[in-house]
Design an enzyme around this catalytic site. Structure first.
Site, PDB file in Angstrom:
ATOM      1  CB  VAL A  17      -0.993   0.041   1.188  1.00 28.83           C
ATOM      2  CG1 VAL A  17      -1.992  -1.100   1.099  1.00 28.83           C
ATOM      3  CG2 VAL A  17      -0.270   0.048   2.531  1.00 28.83           C
ATOM      4  CG  ASN A  44      -7.785  -5.986   6.734  1.00 32.78           C
ATOM      5  OD1 ASN A  44      -8.278  -5.870   7.854  1.00 32.78           O
ATOM      6  ND2 ASN A  44      -6.770  -6.813   6.491  1.00 32.78           N
ATOM      7  CE1 TYR A  69      -3.701   0.636  14.468  1.00 29.03           C
ATOM      8  CE2 TYR A  69      -5.256   0.974  16.264  1.00 29.03           C
ATOM      9  CZ  TYR A  69      -4.886   0.313  15.104  1.00 29.03           C
ATOM     10  OH  TYR A  69      -5.696  -0.672  14.583  1.00 29.03           O
ATOM     11  CE  LYS A  77      -6.242   1.306  11.681  1.00 30.87           C
ATOM     12  NZ  LYS A  77      -6.512   0.615  10.402  1.00 30.87           N
TER      13      LYS A  77
END
Length: 273
Positions: free
Chosen positions: A57, A83, A148, A152
């Site tokens: 990615v 994902n 993190y 997100k």
């Protein structure tokens, strides 16, 4: 198993293990034509649950090549599941900047670039569904998981905006936020080391142990697979879905209704800070 021409074509980034693999196996068993991805598919020579393609990615050429492979074979792509993701922990003061950039490259810019690559095809076919796998951690700033949580949360907010831009093309986009699931994410996570003599040594050490316990005691990834299948069947998916233990989902409700400092105190007590 139904594998006729009416089967939907699904691309799952990070499909070689954990939640991605569980989703792929579940959908393949339902008759979907599933492509998972891995940076190094050769490492999974005995993998036969569904087709694994090479995709990083962080590499736009790799993304373009994978999407082109699917387009040439099927002429369409019905569902993209972003994902692929990476964990990261540590006191923000002590995490090297390059590790922060690397995490955002995987968790935020990766999904954006994969989505950009599939949109022309989905627009041409006049339909499509993009599911971004985020995290319940993206709804709150968690100690020693700041990067993190931020990556997100960024993807959650981007999805809110982007789905409105895509509606006129009959392309749906949504978030599915898991809580703690029993996967190998802890092993693949970047852990800033617990530095002897650091002002964070004791508190970070305790928090790190707690985080790993939560993953080890996490739910079966098949629950995520069933949730994602339900989203695919929904012709008008919601903006956000949360999948996890009751208290994990309830923590989002508490954040909405409690004063900020009260909620902060709850989190600090939970992480023994």
């Amino acid at each position: 198993m139904n594998t006729d021409q009416n089967s939907k074509i699904v691309l799952i980034t990070g499909g070689s293990s954990g939640i991605g693999k569980s989703i792929g196996v579940f959908l393949a068993n339902k008759g979907y034509i599933v492509y998972g991805t891995s940076r190094n598919p050769s490492r999974f020579s005995d993998f036969n649950s569904f087709t694994l393609l090479q995709l990083d990615v962080a590499d736009k050429n790799s993304i373009a090549s994978t999407v082109k492979t699917i387009e040439q074979k099927h002429g369409r792509l019905d569902v993209l599941i972003n994902n692929a993701g990476a964990g990261i922990t540590g006191p923000l003061e002590e995490i090297p900047e390059e590790e922060i950039i690397k995490n955002f490259t995987t968790n935020y810019f990766g999904p954006i670039n994969v989505t950009k690559a599939v949109l022309p095809l989905m627009r041409k076919q006049g339909s499509g569904l993009i599911i971004n796998i985020t995290s319940i951690a993206g709804y709150m700033g968690l100690p020693y998981r700041a990067v993190y949580s931020a990556s997100k949360a960024a993807l959650e907010m981007t999805t809110e905006a982007w789905r409105m831009e895509l509606k006129s093309f009959n392309i749906n986009m949504t978030n599915v936020a898991p809580g703690d699931f029993a996967t190998n994410i802890a092993a693949g996570r970047y852990h800033a080391p617990v530095i002897e003599g650091s002002p964070y040594e004791k508190s970070y050490g305790k928090s790190l142990q707690l985080m790993d316990e939560h993953v080890d005691e996490g739910m079966d990834p098949d629950k995520m697979a069933k949730a994602v299948y339900g989203v695919i069947l929904n012709t008008k998916p919601k903006v956000h879905y949360k999948v996890g233990a009751f208290m994990q989902k309830f923590s989002i409700v508490l954040k909405r209704i409690l004063p900020d400092k009260v909620y902060e105190k709850l989190l600090m007590n939970h992480y023994k800070l």
